[in-house]
Design a protein around this motif. Structure first.
Motif, PDB file in Angstrom:
ATOM      1  N   LEU A  83      54.859  82.622  56.049  1.00  0.00           N
ATOM      2  CA  LEU A  83      53.607  82.856  55.325  1.00  0.00           C
ATOM      3  C   LEU A  83      53.826  82.820  53.815  1.00  0.00           C
ATOM      4  O   LEU A  83      52.993  82.283  53.070  1.00  0.00           O
ATOM      5  N   ALA A  84      54.957  83.351  53.367  1.00  0.00           N
ATOM      6  CA  ALA A  84      55.274  83.277  51.937  1.00  0.00           C
ATOM      7  C   ALA A  84      55.502  81.828  51.518  1.00  0.00           C
ATOM      8  O   ALA A  84      55.055  81.402  50.442  1.00  0.00           O
ATOM      9  N   GLY A  85      56.187  81.060  52.371  1.00  0.00           N
ATOM     10  CA  GLY A  85      56.418  79.658  52.060  1.00  0.00           C
ATOM     11  C   GLY A  85      55.134  78.854  52.022  1.00  0.00           C
ATOM     12  O   GLY A  85      54.950  77.995  51.155  1.00  0.00           O
ATOM     13  N   LEU A  86      54.225  79.117  52.957  1.00  0.00           N
ATOM     14  CA  LEU A  86      52.931  78.435  52.944  1.00  0.00           C
ATOM     15  C   LEU A  86      52.165  78.761  51.663  1.00  0.00           C
ATOM     16  O   LEU A  86      51.566  77.872  51.037  1.00  0.00           O
ATOM     17  N   ALA A  87      52.195  80.023  51.279  1.00  0.00           N
ATOM     18  CA  ALA A  87      51.505  80.415  50.051  1.00  0.00           C
ATOM     19  C   ALA A  87      52.087  79.686  48.845  1.00  0.00           C
ATOM     20  O   ALA A  87      51.358  79.260  47.942  1.00  0.00           O
ATOM     21  N   GLY A  88      53.396  79.524  48.836  1.00  0.00           N
ATOM     22  CA  GLY A  88      54.032  78.797  47.749  1.00  0.00           C
ATOM     23  C   GLY A  88      53.637  77.329  47.708  1.00  0.00           C
ATOM     24  O   GLY A  88      53.702  76.693  46.654  1.00  0.00           O
ATOM     25  N   MET A  89      53.221  76.788  48.839  1.00  0.00           N
ATOM     26  CA  MET A  89      52.741  75.412  48.911  1.00  0.00           C
ATOM     27  C   MET A  89      51.229  75.318  48.677  1.00  0.00           C
ATOM     28  O   MET A  89      50.650  74.232  48.758  1.00  0.00           O
ATOM     29  N   GLY A  90      50.623  76.461  48.421  1.00  0.00           N
ATOM     30  CA  GLY A  90      49.177  76.474  48.212  1.00  0.00           C
ATOM     31  C   GLY A  90      48.382  76.410  49.491  1.00  0.00           C
ATOM     32  O   GLY A  90      47.192  76.058  49.475  1.00  0.00           O
ATOM     33  N   LEU A  91      48.995  76.769  50.626  1.00  0.00           N
ATOM     34  CA  LEU A  91      48.357  76.698  51.930  1.00  0.00           C
ATOM     35  C   LEU A  91      48.083  78.083  52.465  1.00  0.00           C
ATOM     36  O   LEU A  91      48.924  78.989  52.338  1.00  0.00           O
ATOM     37  N   SER A  92      46.954  78.262  53.118  1.00  0.00           N
ATOM     38  CA  SER A  92      46.637  79.536  53.761  1.00  0.00           C
ATOM     39  C   SER A  92      46.525  79.325  55.267  1.00  0.00           C
ATOM     40  O   SER A  92      46.164  78.236  55.731  1.00  0.00           O
ATOM     41  N   ALA A  93      46.833  80.375  56.029  1.00  0.00           N
ATOM     42  CA  ALA A  93      46.774  80.308  57.486  1.00  0.00           C
ATOM     43  C   ALA A  93      45.429  80.837  57.958  1.00  0.00           C
ATOM     44  O   ALA A  93      45.070  81.988  57.685  1.00  0.00           O
ATOM     45  N   VAL A  94      44.679  80.004  58.686  1.00  0.00           N
ATOM     46  CA  VAL A  94      43.361  80.339  59.198  1.00  0.00           C
ATOM     47  C   VAL A  94      43.327  80.064  60.698  1.00  0.00           C
ATOM     48  O   VAL A  94      44.245  79.445  61.237  1.00  0.00           O
ATOM     49  N   THR A  95      42.279  80.501  61.364  1.00  0.00           N
ATOM     50  CA  THR A  95      42.150  80.185  62.781  1.00  0.00           C
ATOM     51  C   THR A  95      41.856  78.706  62.971  1.00  0.00           C
ATOM     52  O   THR A  95      41.406  78.018  62.045  1.00  0.00           O
ATOM     53  N   ALA A  96      42.070  78.218  64.166  1.00  0.00           N
ATOM     54  CA  ALA A  96      41.767  76.809  64.459  1.00  0.00           C
ATOM     55  C   ALA A  96      40.294  76.520  64.259  1.00  0.00           C
ATOM     56  O   ALA A  96      39.917  75.436  63.788  1.00  0.00           O
ATOM     57  N   SER A  97      39.434  77.473  64.597  1.00  0.00           N
ATOM     58  CA  SER A  97      37.994  77.258  64.397  1.00  0.00           C
ATOM     59  C   SER A  97      37.647  77.169  62.924  1.00  0.00           C
ATOM     60  O   SER A  97      36.815  76.361  62.522  1.00  0.00           O
ATOM     61  N   GLN A  98      38.282  77.997  62.096  1.00  0.00           N
ATOM     62  CA  GLN A  98      38.041  77.924  60.659  1.00  0.00           C
ATOM     63  C   GLN A  98      38.537  76.599  60.095  1.00  0.00           C
ATOM     64  O   GLN A  98      37.896  75.989  59.231  1.00  0.00           O
ATOM     65  N   LEU A  99      39.682  76.123  60.603  1.00  0.00           N
ATOM     66  CA  LEU A  99      40.227  74.839  60.132  1.00  0.00           C
ATOM     67  C   LEU A  99      39.299  73.689  60.472  1.00  0.00           C
ATOM     68  O   LEU A  99      39.200  72.719  59.708  1.00  0.00           O
ATOM     69  N   CYS A 100      38.619  73.793  61.587  1.00  0.00           N
ATOM     70  CA  CYS A 100      37.778  72.694  62.074  1.00  0.00           C
ATOM     71  C   CYS A 100      36.306  72.893  61.780  1.00  0.00           C
ATOM     72  O   CYS A 100      35.466  72.124  62.278  1.00  0.00           O
ATOM     73  N   ALA A 101      35.960  73.894  60.987  1.00  0.00           N
ATOM     74  CA  ALA A 101      34.546  74.155  60.687  1.00  0.00           C
ATOM     75  C   ALA A 101      34.017  73.127  59.704  1.00  0.00           C
ATOM     76  O   ALA A 101      34.760  72.564  58.907  1.00  0.00           O
TER      77      ALA A 101
END
Length: 298
Positions: free
Chosen positions: A280-298
């Motif tokens: 999660l820290a690495g994703l944040a460093g890449m400017g990425l956030s973790a969301v649910t699959a439904s949120q990703l596909c909304a």
């Protein structure tokens, strides 16, 4: 239900469909103007209201086929007031993009979001640790649960939803569904759906085949008969189930992930739990956030 058509405009790249296991799969939010061969247009289907995954099921929802419980509250096999969603459940998941395909492999690549999806099985203490770590980082997960695990750990269903995460169906016994007869496959999907319905008031939005990355045509057909319009695949697999250690899991994932990725992970492995804060820290460093699959596909 009103579909937010503006979400379609957020996808700027046309993502090629992947031919696998006898059917076509694609990215959610793909801007293709027509259905792929053998697939019905998503716009031609009404999204069932009971597939809101983190809130109370809506009334008047269609029934789950072939002896499985209906998706309306109180209509499931053995359902009673004690099996309905607890008051104050998180808000319902957003509607999916109008052209979401039958099988989602990844989300729009122009989004600074990824979906971390977890095989829901194993030591509940490890599962709880994963959920807590995600919540501490403001991340939301999609947990594809095995029905037999919910039989043993029924409280985990509400724990997942109450943390703002999403629940999906990963079959009842996690056997090789691609080798089953249509009736056997249907039963595997429907039995897990029954557990989800009984514990949460909803069968969930997503189905993922067991022992396979992609659902073949037979499995997709049986999933639809149960009530799942969409299967959820993935495009990043760090193979955490082989227990290579937290550092390896983290390195593999962060090397392969990009905006719109759907990542396959497993709850029942200590290395995965240990790796998650760094992921999660690495994703944040890449400017990425973790969301649910439904949120990703909304």
């Amino acid at each position: 239900m009103t579909v937010d058509r503006r979400s379609v405009l957020r996808s700027t790249a046309r993502l090629a469909a992947l031919t696998a296991a006898g059917g076509l799969v694609a990215a959610c939010g793909d801007d293709t103007t027509g259905p792929a061969p053998g697939q019905a247009s998503f716009a031609a289907r009404a999204q069932p209201s009971h597939l809101n995954t983190v809130g109370p099921a809506a009334t008047g929802a269609p029934a789950v086929a072939s002896g499985s419980p209906t998706a309306a509250p109180g209509a499931g096999a053995g359902a009673s007031a004690s099996t309905q969603p607890t008051p104050g459940a998180p808000p319902a998941s957003p509607p999916l993009a109008v052209n979401t395909p039958d099988e989602v492999v990844n989300g729009p690549r122009d989004r600074k979001q990824v979906a971390l999806t977890f095989h829901g099985q194993g030591d509940p203490a490890l599962a709880t640790a994963i959920l807590a770590a995600a919540e501490q980082h403001g991340a939301r997960l999609t947990v594809m649960v095995v029905g037999s695990w919910l039989d043993q750990q029924p409280a985990m269903a509400r724990r997942i939803l109450d943390g703002g995460h999403e629940l999906g169906n990963h079959t009842q016994n996690h056997l090789d569904i691609s080798t089953m007869t249509p009736q056997q496959a249907h039963d595997e999907i429907a039995q897990c759906a029954e557990r989800l319905q009984k514990l949460t008031g909803s069968i969930g939005r997503w189905f993922r085949p067991s022992a396979a990355q992609y659902a073949n045509a037979m499995v997709r057909e049986q999933a639809k008969l149960v009530g799942y319009q969409h299967c959820l695949s993935f495009d990043v697999d760090p193979r955490d189930y082989t227990d290579p250690g937290a550092d390896v899991v983290q390195r593999r994932l962060l090397k392969a992930v990009s905006g719109g990725s759907v990542v396959a992970l497993h709850m029942g492995h200590k290395g995965t739990a240990d790796a998650l804060p760094g992921i999660l820290a690495g994703l944040a460093g890449m400017g990425l956030s973790a969301v649910t699959a439904s949120q990703l596909c909304a």
